[in-house]
Design a protein around this motif. Structure first.
Motif, PDB file in Angstrom:
ATOM      1  N   SER A   1     -10.733  24.214  14.182  1.00  0.00           N
ATOM      2  CA  SER A   1     -10.268  23.648  12.771  1.00  0.00           C
ATOM      3  C   SER A   1     -10.457  24.720  11.795  1.00  0.00           C
ATOM      4  O   SER A   1     -11.225  25.666  11.793  1.00  0.00           O
ATOM      5  N   VAL A   2      -9.176  24.999  11.103  1.00  0.00           N
ATOM      6  CA  VAL A   2      -9.038  25.922   9.821  1.00  0.00           C
ATOM      7  C   VAL A   2      -9.051  25.175   8.449  1.00  0.00           C
ATOM      8  O   VAL A   2      -8.227  24.140   8.470  1.00  0.00           O
ATOM      9  N   PHE A   3      -9.820  25.314   7.443  1.00  0.00           N
ATOM     10  CA  PHE A   3      -9.948  24.816   6.257  1.00  0.00           C
ATOM     11  C   PHE A   3      -9.479  26.156   5.132  1.00  0.00           C
ATOM     12  O   PHE A   3      -9.923  27.184   5.248  1.00  0.00           O
ATOM     13  N   THR A   4      -8.455  25.543   4.235  1.00  0.00           N
ATOM     14  CA  THR A   4      -7.912  26.603   3.322  1.00  0.00           C
ATOM     15  C   THR A   4      -7.422  26.030   1.969  1.00  0.00           C
ATOM     16  O   THR A   4      -7.435  24.721   1.952  1.00  0.00           O
ATOM     17  N   PHE A   5      -7.706  26.908   0.996  1.00  0.00           N
ATOM     18  CA  PHE A   5      -7.215  26.351  -0.449  1.00  0.00           C
ATOM     19  C   PHE A   5      -5.937  26.918  -0.641  1.00  0.00           C
ATOM     20  O   PHE A   5      -5.631  27.936  -0.517  1.00  0.00           O
ATOM     21  N   GLY A   6      -4.889  26.061  -0.742  1.00  0.00           N
ATOM     22  CA  GLY A   6      -3.719  26.316  -1.042  1.00  0.00           C
ATOM     23  C   GLY A   6      -3.550  26.803  -2.501  1.00  0.00           C
ATOM     24  O   GLY A   6      -3.902  26.203  -3.434  1.00  0.00           O
ATOM     25  N   MET A   7      -2.968  27.812  -2.656  1.00  0.00           N
ATOM     26  CA  MET A   7      -2.386  28.492  -4.124  1.00  0.00           C
ATOM     27  C   MET A   7      -1.130  28.612  -4.204  1.00  0.00           C
ATOM     28  O   MET A   7      -0.674  29.534  -3.506  1.00  0.00           O
TER      29      MET A   7
ATOM     30  N   GLY B   1       0.795  -1.244  -0.224  1.00  0.00           N
ATOM     31  CA  GLY B   1       0.107  -0.031  -0.298  1.00  0.00           C
ATOM     32  C   GLY B   1       0.790   1.333  -0.127  1.00  0.00           C
ATOM     33  O   GLY B   1       2.111   1.248   0.818  1.00  0.00           O
ATOM     34  N   LEU B   2       0.300   2.384  -0.749  1.00  0.00           N
ATOM     35  CA  LEU B   2       1.085   3.435  -0.670  1.00  0.00           C
ATOM     36  C   LEU B   2       0.772   4.672   0.171  1.00  0.00           C
ATOM     37  O   LEU B   2       1.304   5.698   0.070  1.00  0.00           O
ATOM     38  N   ILE B   3      -0.140   4.308   0.937  1.00  0.00           N
ATOM     39  CA  ILE B   3      -0.596   5.354   2.074  1.00  0.00           C
ATOM     40  C   ILE B   3       0.316   5.255   3.519  1.00  0.00           C
ATOM     41  O   ILE B   3       0.031   4.175   3.951  1.00  0.00           O
ATOM     42  N   LEU B   4       1.080   6.139   3.443  1.00  0.00           N
ATOM     43  CA  LEU B   4       2.160   6.082   4.633  1.00  0.00           C
ATOM     44  C   LEU B   4       1.639   7.031   5.659  1.00  0.00           C
ATOM     45  O   LEU B   4       2.042   7.042   6.691  1.00  0.00           O
ATOM     46  N   ASP B   5       0.826   8.027   5.232  1.00  0.00           N
ATOM     47  CA  ASP B   5       0.497   9.190   6.444  1.00  0.00           C
ATOM     48  C   ASP B   5      -0.866   8.531   6.792  1.00  0.00           C
ATOM     49  O   ASP B   5      -1.968   8.786   6.279  1.00  0.00           O
ATOM     50  N   ASP B   6      -0.666   7.839   8.087  1.00  0.00           N
ATOM     51  CA  ASP B   6      -2.155   7.294   8.460  1.00  0.00           C
ATOM     52  C   ASP B   6      -2.532   7.879   9.814  1.00  0.00           C
ATOM     53  O   ASP B   6      -3.153   7.280  10.721  1.00  0.00           O
ATOM     54  N   ARG B   7      -2.474   9.049   9.796  1.00  0.00           N
ATOM     55  CA  ARG B   7      -2.855   9.959  11.081  1.00  0.00           C
ATOM     56  C   ARG B   7      -4.404  10.038  11.268  1.00  0.00           C
ATOM     57  O   ARG B   7      -5.024  10.330   9.972  1.00  0.00           O
ATOM     58  N   ARG B   8      -5.022  10.055  11.971  1.00  0.00           N
ATOM     59  CA  ARG B   8      -6.618  10.229  12.240  1.00  0.00           C
ATOM     60  C   ARG B   8      -6.921  11.528  12.290  1.00  0.00           C
ATOM     61  O   ARG B   8      -6.156  12.351  13.003  1.00  0.00           O
ATOM     62  N   PHE B   9      -7.913  12.032  11.850  1.00  0.00           N
ATOM     63  CA  PHE B   9      -8.439  13.289  12.206  1.00  0.00           C
ATOM     64  C   PHE B   9      -9.302  13.138  13.543  1.00  0.00           C
ATOM     65  O   PHE B   9     -10.326  13.060  13.614  1.00  0.00           O
ATOM     66  N   HIS B  10      -8.535  13.804  14.433  1.00  0.00           N
ATOM     67  CA  HIS B  10      -8.813  13.839  15.743  1.00  0.00           C
ATOM     68  C   HIS B  10      -9.772  15.081  15.891  1.00  0.00           C
ATOM     69  O   HIS B  10      -9.154  16.254  15.570  1.00  0.00           O
ATOM     70  N   PRO B  11     -10.683  15.114  16.832  1.00  0.00           N
ATOM     71  CA  PRO B  11     -11.374  16.359  16.919  1.00  0.00           C
ATOM     72  C   PRO B  11     -10.691  17.331  17.694  1.00  0.00           C
ATOM     73  O   PRO B  11      -9.723  17.177  18.572  1.00  0.00           O
ATOM     74  N   THR B  12     -10.718  18.632  17.349  1.00  0.00           N
ATOM     75  CA  THR B  12     -10.039  19.882  17.820  1.00  0.00           C
ATOM     76  C   THR B  12     -10.976  20.956  18.191  1.00  0.00           C
ATOM     77  O   THR B  12     -12.150  21.145  17.623  1.00  0.00           O
ATOM     78  N   ALA B  13     -10.600  21.685  19.205  1.00  0.00           N
ATOM     79  CA  ALA B  13     -11.458  23.006  19.411  1.00  0.00           C
ATOM     80  C   ALA B  13     -11.779  23.889  18.343  1.00  0.00           C
ATOM     81  O   ALA B  13     -12.578  24.319  18.145  1.00  0.00           O
TER      82      ALA B  13
ATOM     83  N   LEU C   1      -6.007  26.789  22.556  1.00  0.00           N
ATOM     84  CA  LEU C   1      -6.878  25.575  22.372  1.00  0.00           C
ATOM     85  C   LEU C   1      -6.228  24.703  21.388  1.00  0.00           C
ATOM     86  O   LEU C   1      -5.516  24.994  20.556  1.00  0.00           O
ATOM     87  N   SER C   2      -6.829  23.556  21.131  1.00  0.00           N
ATOM     88  CA  SER C   2      -6.351  22.483  20.184  1.00  0.00           C
ATOM     89  C   SER C   2      -7.020  22.981  18.900  1.00  0.00           C
ATOM     90  O   SER C   2      -7.747  23.508  18.682  1.00  0.00           O
ATOM     91  N   TRP C   3      -6.022  22.695  17.776  1.00  0.00           N
ATOM     92  CA  TRP C   3      -5.962  23.305  16.652  1.00  0.00           C
ATOM     93  C   TRP C   3      -5.715  22.166  15.444  1.00  0.00           C
ATOM     94  O   TRP C   3      -4.813  21.538  15.627  1.00  0.00           O
ATOM     95  N   ALA C   4      -6.315  22.483  14.291  1.00  0.00           N
ATOM     96  CA  ALA C   4      -5.768  21.749  13.063  1.00  0.00           C
ATOM     97  C   ALA C   4      -5.957  22.460  12.006  1.00  0.00           C
ATOM     98  O   ALA C   4      -7.050  23.202  11.891  1.00  0.00           O
ATOM     99  N   VAL C   5      -4.980  22.296  10.999  1.00  0.00           N
ATOM    100  CA  VAL C   5      -5.277  23.114   9.650  1.00  0.00           C
ATOM    101  C   VAL C   5      -5.484  21.883   8.650  1.00  0.00           C
ATOM    102  O   VAL C   5      -4.618  21.224   8.516  1.00  0.00           O
ATOM    103  N   TYR C   6      -6.428  22.180   7.651  1.00  0.00           N
ATOM    104  CA  TYR C   6      -6.817  21.388   6.486  1.00  0.00           C
ATOM    105  C   TYR C   6      -6.611  22.004   5.249  1.00  0.00           C
ATOM    106  O   TYR C   6      -7.207  22.962   5.000  1.00  0.00           O
ATOM    107  N   VAL C   7      -5.778  21.811   4.522  1.00  0.00           N
ATOM    108  CA  VAL C   7      -5.132  22.254   3.211  1.00  0.00           C
ATOM    109  C   VAL C   7      -5.627  21.646   1.907  1.00  0.00           C
ATOM    110  O   VAL C   7      -5.317  20.364   1.725  1.00  0.00           O
ATOM    111  N   SER C   8      -6.446  22.166   1.038  1.00  0.00           N
ATOM    112  CA  SER C   8      -6.736  21.733  -0.174  1.00  0.00           C
ATOM    113  C   SER C   8      -6.191  22.449  -1.264  1.00  0.00           C
ATOM    114  O   SER C   8      -6.311  23.522  -1.214  1.00  0.00           O
ATOM    115  N   SER C   9      -5.656  21.674  -2.142  1.00  0.00           N
ATOM    116  CA  SER C   9      -5.094  22.236  -3.519  1.00  0.00           C
ATOM    117  C   SER C   9      -6.174  21.995  -4.499  1.00  0.00           C
ATOM    118  O   SER C   9      -6.189  21.305  -5.249  1.00  0.00           O
ATOM    119  N   ALA C  10      -7.218  22.586  -4.265  1.00  0.00           N
ATOM    120  CA  ALA C  10      -8.362  22.612  -5.250  1.00  0.00           C
ATOM    121  C   ALA C  10      -8.348  22.736  -6.572  1.00  0.00           C
ATOM    122  O   ALA C  10      -7.419  23.568  -7.020  1.00  0.00           O
TER     123      ALA C  10
END
Length: 323
Positions: A148-154, A134-146, A175-184
């Protein structure tokens, strides 16, 4: 069984991997080679890269079926000029002349599957049937955080100083936080841009970052619904024709962006969005966040497609220009 590695029953250790595809975001074979190279601690070099050594013990790992006629001729020239002790990994089989030559000249031929083995088993070269893990090596779970930030990476519009300011605000929130980046897809010019986005944003957020790759509209919509903030920063400031911010506001996201004198006057800090340049602390009160989201939707509703089409259809130009 032959071991694909350094200790290989009398074979010279693999010194480098020659690959046709190099973008691990666009090619499974490129990803496969990248992982093997990391495990063996050897470089992966482009098949037609001028840095490709002409001596040594390479692993040739690519699909000849993906090469153009010109590239196959070039490959033959590379083989003519090289003094290699080769192993090859055959991912698929197109029965071309250059493939048959590579098999003949290889010290070991790794067959990627049983179908490939069956097609070349009549050759006199040592054959071994291998596989792809299998080619999936990043197996981190999306754990709940206080937060969360979503952004489109340009890739061509990544405003480092504002993302650094965002990180400061997240860290000072305590507070706990996480950033989710999409290259839309509609924000990046190519898959290569997606790789650049990942590398650049990772420098800004060495922890707490999840790279989502290219997302469809429905996936983006769901992230906008489920994250605390949507972040997007622009040269100078957000403009009336920045569709990313419009989409986020339309769907009730709390937008963090940057305003200037040319930003839409309807965009007001802490009323329907957050201006990163004026923000001293990220709001965490659910009522405050809800109020901003509701006002954002109301603002976007007045700047939607029906209103735009009505203005475009209007025949009275004088009424179109604001005073």
């Amino acid at each position: 069984m032959t071991d694909l590695g350094h200790d290989s029953g009398g074979l010279d250790p693999i010194e480098f991997i020659a690959s046709h595809r190099m973008n691990t975001f666009a090619s499974g074979v490129a990803r496969f080679n990248d992982i093997i190279g990391a495990q063996l601690r050897v470089p992966v070099i482009g098949l037609f890269d001028e840095r490709l050594p002409r001596t040594g013990s390479p692993l040739l790992s690519f699909k000849v079926s993906e090469l153009s006629d010109v590239e196959r001729e070039h490959l033959a020239e590379v083989l003519d000029s090289a003094d290699w002790r080769t192993r090859i990994f055959v991912h698929d089989w197109a029965a071309t002349n250059v493939e048959e030559r590579m098999v003949r000249e290889a010290e070991v031929v790794y067959c990627g599957n049983h179908a490939v083995y069956d097609q070349i088993r009549a050759s006199n070269s040592p054959l071994d049937i291998l596989w792809s893990p299998g080619l999936i090596l990043d197996d981190r779970r999306f754990h709940p955080t206080a937060i969360s930030v979503f952004t489109f990476g340009m890739a061509h519009k990544l405003h480092t100083e504002m993302f650094l300011r965002l990180r400061e605000l997240l860290e000072t929130s305590e507070l706990s936080w996480a950033v989710y980046v999409s290259s839309a897809n509609h924000e990046t010019a190519s898959i290569r841009d997606g790789e650049i986005v990942f590398q650049e944003v990772k420098k800004l957020f060495p922890s707490g970052l999840y790279f989502l790759g290219n997302l469809s509209d429905v996936a983006i919509y769901n992230y906008l619904q489920n994250t605390t903030f949507f972040a997007a920063f622009f040269e100078g400031g957000v403009r009336a024709n920045n569709g990313t911010v419009a989409a986020a506001m339309e769907h009730g996201a709390v937008v963090i962006t940057n305003l200037d004198r040319y930003s839409p006057p309807e965009y007001v800090h802490m009323e329907n969005l957050i201006d990163i340049n004026r923000c001293e602390r990220l709001p965490s009160d659910p009522m405050v966040l809800k109020s901003i989201a509701v006002e954002a939707m109301a603002t976007a509703r007045g700047r939607g497609w029906p209103q735009l089409i009505e203005r475009v259809r209007s025949a009275d130009v004088g009424d179109l220009v604001p005073e």
